[in-house]
Design an enzyme around this catalytic site. Structure first.
Site, PDB file in Angstrom:
ATOM      1  N   HIS A  36      -4.369   4.153  57.042  1.00 62.35           N
ATOM      2  CA  HIS A  36      -5.493   3.216  57.037  1.00 62.35           C
ATOM      3  C   HIS A  36      -5.028   1.980  57.768  1.00 62.35           C
ATOM      4  CE1 HIS A  36      -7.579   4.844  53.319  1.00 62.35           C
ATOM      5  NE2 HIS A  36      -6.376   5.348  53.167  1.00 62.35           N
ATOM      6  N   HIS A  70      -8.771   4.840  60.989  1.00 59.43           N
ATOM      7  CA  HIS A  70      -8.009   5.823  60.238  1.00 59.43           C
ATOM      8  C   HIS A  70      -7.370   6.769  61.232  1.00 59.43           C
ATOM      9  CE1 HIS A  70     -10.827   4.226  57.238  1.00 59.43           C
ATOM     10  NE2 HIS A  70      -9.742   4.252  56.500  1.00 59.43           N
TER      11      HIS A  70
END
Length: 641
Positions: A516, A390
């Site tokens: 992501h 992330h």
RNA sequence: GCCGGUGUGGCGCAGUCCGGUAGCGCAGGCGACUUGUAAUCGUCAGGCCGUCGGUUCGAAUCCGACCACCGGCUCCA
């Protein structure tokens, strides 16, 4: 009359000529290969009459469009054969698909097809082909259509539902008829059944009518059809090749992993060799991430429900989560995703723009309750290890981060021998959250990254996640199969849900952007893809055993041990197979284990300090100096080639 | 989850239809052979036939439930 061809030339034809006549007038070869035509942009039968000024292209059998027609027609003949052999059968739909076709049926009394039936049906199909039955197109009114198919409830439903793909328009339906049988169909079809023949029925399976799991389960017969027996044989060979490469089979043969029933479906254990390959993959990944400025984090497998309430997973995906556990008055869930936990790491301090971009990475194992019928070897499991990262960044860093990220992803994939990429840019779906302007910005940033990296991509309109647009990276493996691997998503929701912020250079609070990214996707699945891509013959850097030393006779074992020592001292993974059985047998075993190198040492080698090198898939080379071989193999391993 | 199929030593299979207490090959142990590039010979051991229940004098075999796997469908944050 005059018609024009794709190359913009025109051709004079007698009035009343058909597309088939046109093909014949151009040449015998074309006439023979022709299966249908495109007239003014629409597909049409070869028997369709042409008109002055039409633009006509002939579709030949050896093109994707042509095979589509062949397969559609073959599906039609299959349904005809089924109806001949199973009176009272109801037929639903039978489209062409990639590499073949299928047709869905409901048999009277809930009867089932079995494997023998496929042979009977195929035999009947060959009779129909031999009878050279013409495909005759008819246009019926909607009422006529309903009357014609009165005893075919699925066809009635199609007509009532007006599906042009299946031959039903608002006011008219098209029907293709051959002897004693007719099907609702948009066409086009080949002129006659004799044009078919290179087909094979493959399997029978269940399928829901209209793909709806609440509706009837029909029986589907899959088949494949090609323009020639040669093309059919090649396709069947590809299927065999895929079977030979099946990672589930290789996993047993090479002793890499298995699924103990005692543990449960979709929960694999990795054996020492499989575990080593996995470690090598992960080690390489970690090295690359470290070099690319990622921080390594670790998060637990369980969390209180609170976290997934905030993240929204419980609201959206509770069905796919493992059921909760009650402990000391709190409710805990196995995590289905790592992102909320990474967010908590971000939020553990107040963040400044100087902290950004913050790139967190973890091999995080998540648990998802996959329905039992969908489990499939390592490619669909319930315990999934994501190589999850992330990236939290300032809005003006987004495009740059995405570009370097995408380049990073492709670089890593290339190291694993995957070099053919196709990307998809998935945009905002109908059901989504967030402001259009945000979506626009995020999607643009993704597009910029794609353009900057120069990867081929197409836009998948409305295919994004409800919270984010994304790039999916697909690869082609060694036998041309396409796999969806990596995904990059710009999340518009989580930063808000978790009220993430950072203090900017302007000393005010801002919302960070969140990306992501899974590169392997699932380590288990990527492992399976690699196994199939390499057909179990892993490149030296990923091989559990890189070289095996075979002393010719027992009295060469001392020398073999010395060679082994040299290899191991150089960091190479090697072992020795003692001379307790003939050399040929030991070589065979090494080959079945798909070892990159077999080193045979005998009298000559002891004498000269050499080895006989037998490489996987190559020629034997005698008398190679041990040092030379060690250097060679070490280079090969270090270059990961 | 749904439809269909399968489950017999570590692996690959036979036996199941027509119930009468399990067989082959490879792998494994041991012994012999001492081997130059894909199968040396012999010998031994290994299976409550996926699990549980039922029918039967008797079940790998028939019936039921469950589990797992295979092919699809549906689903896939």
């Amino acid at each position: 009359m005059k018609v024009s061809l794709p190359d913009d030339s025109t051709r004079e034809l007698p009035d009343g000529s058909t597309a088939g006549d046109l093909a014949a007038s151009i040449g015998r070869g074309l006439a023979k290969a022709a299966v249908a035509a495109v007239v003014n942009g629409d597909q049409a039968d070869l028997g369709a009459p042409l008109h002055e000024g039409d633009r006509v292209a002939i579709i030949t059998a050896n093109t994707d469009e042509g095979r589509y027609v062949l397969r559609h027609s073959t599906a039609h003949v299959m349904a005809q054969a089924v109806c001949d052999l199973f009176p009272g059968a109801k037929y639903a739909i039978g489209p062409p698909v990639e590499d073949g076709f299928y047709y869905d049926f409901e048999l009277p009394g809930g009867a089932r097809f079995n494997e023998d039936d496929l042979g009977r049906i195929e035999a009947r199909m060959r009779e129909i082909v031999g009878e050279n039955q013409p495909f005759v197109r008819e246009e019926l009114s909607r009422e006529e259509g309903l009357a014609r198919f009165a005893d075919q409830p699925f066809k009635v439903e199609i007509i009532e539902g007006v599906d042009p793909e299946e031959g039903a328009e608002d006011s008219a339906v098209s029907v293709y008829r051959n002897e004693g049988w007719a099907d609702l169909c948009r066409g086009p079809h080949v002129p006659s059944t004799s044009r078919l023949g290179s087909f094979k029925l493959l399997k029978v399976a269940g399928a829901y009518w209209r793909g709806d799991e609440h509706r009837e389960v029909l029986q589907r017969i899959y088949g494949t059809a090609w323009e020639s027996d040669k093309a059919l044989a090649e396709h069947l060979h590809r299927l065999e090749e895929a079977e030979r490469r099946d990672h589930r089979k290789l996993g047993v043969e090479l002793d890499l992993f298995h699924f103990p029933p005692e543990i449960g479906g979709g929960l694999p254990v990795f054996h020492p060799k499989g575990g080593l390959i996995r470690k090598l993959m992960e080690d390489y990944s970690r090295d690359e991430h470290e070099a690319a400025g990622y921080s390594f984090v670790w998060t637990p497998h369980l969390s209180k429900s609170t976290l997934f309430e905030i993240s929204g997973h419980l609201a959206w995906y509770a069905d796919g989560m493992y059921p909760p556990m009650e402990m000391e008055g709190a409710t805990y869930y196995p995590k289905p995703m790592n992102c909320p936990m990474h967010i908590l790491i971000y939020k553990s301090q107040s963040r400044s723009y100087r902290d950004l971009p913050m790139r967190l990475f973890e091999f995080g194992t998540v648990y998802r309750f996959e329905r039992s019928g969908v489990l499939h070897g390592l490619t669909r499991v319930r315990g999934i290890t994501q190589d999850d990262s992330h990236i939290f960044c300032a809005p003006d860093q987004l495009a740059g981060e995405l570009t370097s990220l995408l380049a990073f992803v492709l670089k890593v994939l290339r190291t694993f021998g995957l070099t053919e990429f196709e990307a998809e840019l998935a945009t905002r779906p109908e059901k989504s959250v967030g402001e259009p302007a945000e979506w626009e910005e995020a999607t643009d940033a993704l597009r910029q990254a794609l353009d900057a990296v120069g990867i081929e991509y197409k836009v998948a309109e409305g295919e994004g996640a409800f919270y984010a647009p994304k790039i999916d990276v697909h690869v082609r493996d060694a036998i041309g199969r396409r796999w969806q691997i990596s995904t990059l998503q710009v999340d518009l929701q989580m930063p808000q849900r978790f009220d993430m912020e950072f203090v900017g250079a302007d000393n005010t609070r801002h919302r960070p952007y969140m990306i992501h990214r899974a590169l392997f996707g699932s380590v288990e699945r990527f492992f399976a893809i690699l196994l199939e891509h390499y057909a179990g013959a892993m490149p030296a850097w990923l091989s559990p055993v890189q070289a095996r030393v075979l002393p010719v006779r027992a009295d060469h074992e001392l020398y073999a041990a010395a060679v082994l020592g040299r290899l191991q001292a150089s960091g190479l993974r090697a072992d020795v197979a003692e001379a307790d059985e003939p050399l040929g047998g030991r070589i065979r075993k090494a080959k079945l284990e798909k070892l990159p190198y077999v080193l045979v040492v005998g009298d000559d080698d002891v004498e000269a300090g050499t080895v006989g090198v037998n490489p996987r898939g190559g020629e034997v080379e005698r008398g190679v100096q041990v040092g030379t071989f060690v250097d060679r193999l070490r280079d090969e391993v270090e270059s990961k080639s």
